[in-house]
Design an enzyme around this catalytic site. Structure first.
Site, PDB file in Angstrom:
ATOM      1  N   GLU A 250      -4.568   8.034   1.919  1.00 46.98           N
ATOM      2  CA  GLU A 250      -3.322   7.435   1.434  1.00 46.98           C
ATOM      3  C   GLU A 250      -3.731   6.144   0.759  1.00 46.98           C
ATOM      4  OE1 GLU A 250      -0.604   5.002   0.880  1.00 46.98           O
ATOM      5  OE2 GLU A 250      -0.339   4.862   3.053  1.00 46.98           O
ATOM      6  N   CYS A 284       2.111  -0.452   0.143  1.00 45.25           N
ATOM      7  CA  CYS A 284       1.556   0.499  -0.831  1.00 45.25           C
ATOM      8  C   CYS A 284       2.653   1.182  -1.632  1.00 45.25           C
ATOM      9  CB  CYS A 284       0.677   1.525  -0.124  1.00 45.25           C
ATOM     10  SG  CYS A 284       1.502   2.445   1.190  1.00 45.25           S
TER      11      CYS A 284
END
Length: 478
Positions: A250, A284
């Site tokens: 990720e 993020c």
């Protein structure tokens, strides 16, 4: 001094190296942790291999009971954990409490899902020639899982990786960020207290990525689950490839926030407070490129500036703080440099733009054009809103998709057909309609397209990522 956990022993680094953990808001020393050697990494893998065999003998319900006890211990110690998380990370104390509270969301969900992660049966006669054969599947542990946790949400990402790995019978080597490993060190202590077998959970600190790369190239490691930068993900994947080691990644994001001409401006401004300023912009899947239709851009900017004026930057320990500091002064300097670079390219600061130590105030950039780096792949990991004007919705989609990242995105419009059209066309792993792209429930499968990652995390998907399938064939049984 905090220590590493290798097997049943809390130890210093064999080479004597240490890392200082500082409070980024005050620059005061909180603690030190070991910076391990290659020998320490190899020892942790060997301990995990042994511990996994013991832990895997426990039933799923036994493992779930251990994790639920861990959940209770976190709740019992939430005050001290929230303070520690705020101190070592620089996030407001209210955000730290929210993150600790998420443990009680994640653990029961993963435990219940694990109890119902049934295999499949292929009945006889489903395929020609198999009229007398039954086939069924079961899921087995992968073995040793390396869980690499970033600095921005250490507790949340711990919950996305460690509980599902343990529930599926794996051993875990936990690798926290070198900036803020102390809360997760406490978590490991509580896992042991709750009943996780020695060796089934290990803790290695470390700076500079060397520990992760050393673990990734060890042939006895079965999965590296990493949340971090795209560069770190690519390096890790290359190391894992040598041994065909599983990876879930990720990685970075540069999410597009599209406000169309019929979108709710007040709602969009409200969502930016959550979707861009939370954790001082160090998210993020935060919205990072703000594509605003030309007809409403001026009104949007006026309302956004008025809103930002009401959000003063405060010390993270202040209960009224809505925005704290970045993880370090170096991180704040990088944001400052990226803003200056964008201004040099022709953009204009219309609000904020000042840094003090690790603090960087909310900042709005106007005049950003689609050819600038910030409109493509420059990910600003801080509270900065670069505004890009567009004329029609297809132009907005084109700008959004020009990035090599593809984590999340969002669109604001009162027309649901427009929203669905944009959501369908955006090249990313998740799209929020009439809300900021910062949305991550524990239930959903979360993961990016393109350079934003491989695989998905969440209650729907993590247990499969953390295990492997075996098929049993009862040939000619009937």
């Amino acid at each position: 001094m905090a220590k590493n956990l290798i097997g049943e022993n809390w130890v210093d680094s064999s080479n004597g190296k240490t890392i200082e953990i500082l409070n980024p808001a005050t620059n005061q020393l909180i603690d030190t942790v070991p910076d391990p050697s290659k020998e320490d990494c190899d020892a942790a893998v060997e301990a995990a291999v042994k511990g996994q065999k013991v832990w895997a003998e426990k039933s799923i319900v036994e493992r779930a009971n251990v994790l639920m006890k861990f959940d209770s211990l976190i709740e019992e110690h939430k005050d001290e954990l929230a303070k520690l998380l705020s101190d070592e990370t620089g996030k407001p104390i209210t955000e730290a409490y929210n993150e600790i509270a998420n443990v009680h969301v994640a653990i029961p969900a993963f435990c219940e899902k694990a109890k119902h992660e049934y295999g499949s049966v292929i009945p006889r006669g489903t395929e020609a020639g198999q009229e007398h054969t039954i086939q069924y599947t079961e899921r087995y542990p992968l073995g040793v899982v390396v869980a690499v946790i970033p600095f921005n949400f250490p507790s949340d990402l711990f919950c996305q990786k460690v509980p599902p790995a343990l529930l599926m019978g794996n051993a875990v080597i936990l690798k926290p960020s070198a900036h803020n490993p102390l809360t997760l060190t406490k978590y490991v202590e509580f896992l042991l207290e709750a009943g996780v077998d020695k060796g089934a959970i290990n803790l290695l600190n470390g700076a500079g990525g060397e520990v992760v790369q050393t673990l990734a190239e060890n042939p006895k490691v079965n999965l590296v689950s990493l949340t971090g930068s795209t560069i770190a993900g690519a390096e890790t994947m290359a190391k894992c490839a040598k041994n065909i080691t599983h990876v879930t990644l990720e990685l970075g994001g540069n999410d597009a926030f599209i406000l169309h001409k019929d979108g709710d401006i007040d709602l969009a401004v409200k969502e930016i407070i959550w979707g861009r300023l939370y954790n001082t912009g160090q998210v993020c899947c935060a919205s990072k490129r703000f594509l605003i239709h030309k007809d409403i851009k001026q009104e949007f900017e006026v309302k956004l500036i008025e809103t930002f004026k009401q959000i003063p930057v405060k010390m993270p320990s202040d209960p009224t703080s809505q925005i704290g500091c970045l993880i370090s002064e170096d991180a704040a300097k990088k944001v400052e440099e990226q803003v200056n670079q964008t201004v040099a390219a022709g953009a204009k600061i219309i609000f904020g733009g000042r840094r003090k130590g690790a603090f960087y105030e909310p900042t709005i950039l106007d005049g950003v054009t689609k050819d600038m780096d910030v409109a493509k792949d420059m990910e600003i990991f801080g509270p900065v809103v670069p505004i890009i004007e567009y004329e029609d919705i297809d132009e907005a989609i084109e700008i959004a998709n020009q990035s090599s990242y593809g984590l999340c995105g969002c669109v604001f419009s009162k027309d649901q057909k427009t929203c669905q059209y944009v959501a369908d066309k955006l090249e990313c792993g998740g799209v929020v309609i009439n809300g900021a792209s910062f949305f991550r429930s524990f239930e959903m499968p979360f993961g990016g397209w393109k350079h934003s990652g491989i695989g998905n995390e969440g209650v729907m998907t993590s247990l499969k990522e953390m295990s492997r399938t075996k098929t049993f064939v009862l040939k000619n049984i009937l």
